[in-house]
Design a protein around this motif. Structure first.
Motif, mmCIF file in Angstrom:
data_model
loop_
_atom_site.group_PDB
_atom_site.id
_atom_site.type_symbol
_atom_site.label_atom_id
_atom_site.label_comp_id
_atom_site.label_asym_id
_atom_site.label_seq_id
_atom_site.Cartn_x
_atom_site.Cartn_y
_atom_site.Cartn_z
ATOM 1 N N PRO A 174 2.225 -13.131 -14.832
ATOM 2 C CA PRO A 174 1.085 -12.735 -15.662
ATOM 3 C C PRO A 174 0.101 -13.885 -15.863
ATOM 4 O O PRO A 174 0.477 -15.063 -15.855
ATOM 5 C CB PRO A 174 1.734 -12.324 -16.994
ATOM 6 N N GLU A 175 -1.150 -13.535 -16.040
ATOM 7 C CA GLU A 175 -2.222 -14.527 -16.195
ATOM 8 C C GLU A 175 -1.902 -15.563 -17.262
ATOM 9 O O GLU A 175 -2.103 -16.766 -17.074
ATOM 10 C CB GLU A 175 -3.532 -13.800 -16.540
ATOM 11 N N ALA A 176 -1.392 -15.113 -18.401
ATOM 12 C CA ALA A 176 -1.204 -16.007 -19.544
ATOM 13 C C ALA A 176 -0.195 -17.115 -19.281
ATOM 14 O O ALA A 176 -0.282 -18.186 -19.881
ATOM 15 C CB ALA A 176 -0.778 -15.199 -20.769
ATOM 16 N N VAL A 177 0.767 -16.884 -18.383
ATOM 17 C CA VAL A 177 1.817 -17.881 -18.153
ATOM 18 C C VAL A 177 1.613 -18.643 -16.849
ATOM 19 O O VAL A 177 2.462 -19.439 -16.456
ATOM 20 C CB VAL A 177 3.222 -17.239 -18.158
ATOM 21 N N ARG A 178 0.471 -18.425 -16.213
ATOM 22 C CA ARG A 178 0.242 -19.083 -14.920
ATOM 23 C C ARG A 178 0.319 -20.618 -15.026
ATOM 24 O O ARG A 178 0.962 -21.258 -14.186
ATOM 25 C CB ARG A 178 -1.116 -18.651 -14.369
ATOM 26 N N PRO A 179 -0.287 -21.251 -16.037
ATOM 27 C CA PRO A 179 -0.174 -22.714 -16.117
ATOM 28 C C PRO A 179 1.265 -23.200 -16.290
ATOM 29 O O PRO A 179 1.662 -24.207 -15.688
ATOM 30 C CB PRO A 179 -1.044 -23.070 -17.328
ATOM 31 N N LEU A 180 2.062 -22.493 -17.105
ATOM 32 C CA LEU A 180 3.452 -22.899 -17.302
ATOM 33 C C LEU A 180 4.266 -22.690 -16.030
ATOM 34 O O LEU A 180 5.118 -23.525 -15.672
ATOM 35 C CB LEU A 180 4.069 -22.110 -18.458
ATOM 36 N N TYR A 181 4.001 -21.595 -15.341
ATOM 37 C CA TYR A 181 4.638 -21.328 -14.039
ATOM 38 C C TYR A 181 4.386 -22.485 -13.074
ATOM 39 O O TYR A 181 5.305 -23.005 -12.436
ATOM 40 C CB TYR A 181 4.084 -20.008 -13.491
ATOM 41 N N HIS A 182 3.136 -22.924 -13.003
ATOM 42 C CA HIS A 182 2.789 -23.985 -12.066
ATOM 43 C C HIS A 182 3.385 -25.315 -12.493
ATOM 44 O O HIS A 182 3.860 -26.095 -11.659
ATOM 45 C CB HIS A 182 1.271 -24.095 -11.947
ATOM 46 N N ALA A 183 3.377 -25.572 -13.800
ATOM 47 C CA ALA A 183 3.966 -26.820 -14.298
ATOM 48 C C ALA A 183 5.456 -26.890 -13.961
ATOM 49 O O ALA A 183 5.974 -27.952 -13.592
ATOM 50 C CB ALA A 183 3.760 -26.943 -15.805
ATOM 51 N N ALA A 184 6.155 -25.759 -14.074
ATOM 52 C CA ALA A 184 7.585 -25.726 -13.763
ATOM 53 C C ALA A 184 7.835 -26.056 -12.294
ATOM 54 O O ALA A 184 8.735 -26.844 -11.965
ATOM 55 C CB ALA A 184 8.165 -24.353 -14.108
#
Length: 297
Positions: A174-184
């Protein structure tokens, strides 16, 4: 075009970097037609010749204009300006599929293109790329983080179908978690390389060679065990509560490379807390290790 399976598409690739050339080749292998790409550096031109043979090199606005699918495979920080520039140049048209491969961005970064009636998608391959032919085959075991406008289920289906056609596996992000996904992903993949090279450097300082041959089986087993068994795979002096051994490690690491010693302290502390939370390390032993890690800083 069916929402479940894209028709054969005319594809434009901006640009023929390590990712764009490989994804373009994978789309071509799936039956789509790559009609143009862009590339300025010698490496990009060579990759285009190898992975996208006979595909003409054109400026980005020409690559995007008129194609069914515009693939924007540029660095994270370059993407917003590229999209704004292409939109201002009138390169987008209603009905186009505009895909970017950035892990850090979702589909909001494509808003200037969406204002022209395109279907925006973010398809991020969770893999490192060399820009060589073998990368196309590696996509078979790769996952793509897929982000589409919500709640447009048809758009999600188009993104997932494109990934499946490239023989990879789509994962909805989902759009909202894209930055956290990438950071992981960056935390795992990028820092793993740093950790491995630091370990190899220390072995070489000790005169032990070949370091890579020594580390290969050990680190491969550690990675496999961690993916299979989670925190149960934790091992070594920190997870066992051997504070004396940890103190020795700190002493020799401080002498060999203070920067690595600081990294060891941070990661060992994290390991101790994970082992404690998982019930692998008794609280008194964890306290001893954590105290040792704080001493003589």
């Amino acid at each position: 075009m069916s929402a479940g399976r894209p028709a054969r598409l005319a594809v434009g690739v901006v640009s023929a970097g390590r990712v764009g050339s490989v994804i373009g080749a994978a789309l071509a292998a799936a039956g789509h037609h790559v009609v143009a790409t862009s590339g300025v550096s010698r490496a990009s031109v060579q990759r285009a010749a190898t992975l996208l043979p006979d595909v003409p090199l054109r400026p980005p606005d020409d690559v995007v204009a008129g194609v069914d699918l515009a693939l924007l495979a540029v660095p994270d920080d370059v993407l917003p300006g590229l999209v704004r520039g292409l939109a201002a140049a009138g390169s987008f048209r209603p009905g186009q599929i505009v895909v970017h491969t950035s892990g850090a961005h979702g589909v909001a970064v494509l808003d200037p293109a969406s204002e022209h009636g395109v279907l925006p998608l973010a398809l991020h391959p969770a893999m490192t790329f060399t820009g060589r032919v073998e990368d196309v085959q590696r996509l078979t075991s790769c996952c793509f983080g897929v982000t589409a406008p919500e709640p447009d289920e048809a758009a999600w289906s188009v993104g997932e179908a494109l990934v499946v056609e490239m023989t990879a596996e789509p994962v909805r992000v989902p759009e909202a978690v894209r930055p956290l996904y990438h950071a992981a992903l960056a935390h795992g993949a990028n820092h793993l390389v740093t950790l491995v090279r630091d370990a190899a450097d220390l072995l070489e300082k000790a005169g032990i060679r070949p370091a890579e041959r020594l580390l290969g089986p050990l680190l491969s087993a550690a990675l496999d065990n961690s993916l299979r068994h989670g925190d149960r795979a934790l091992t070594g002096p920190v997870a066992r509560g051997d504070a004396g051994t940890v103190a020795t490690h700190l002493r020799v690491l401080d002498a060999a490379d203070p920067d690595v010693a600081r990294t060891y302290r941070t990661l060992a502390g994290r390991t101790a807390r994970r082992a404690l939370a998982a019930g692998l390390l008794p609280e008194p032993a964890a306290a001893d290790v954590l105290t040792t890690l704080q001493e003589d800083r």
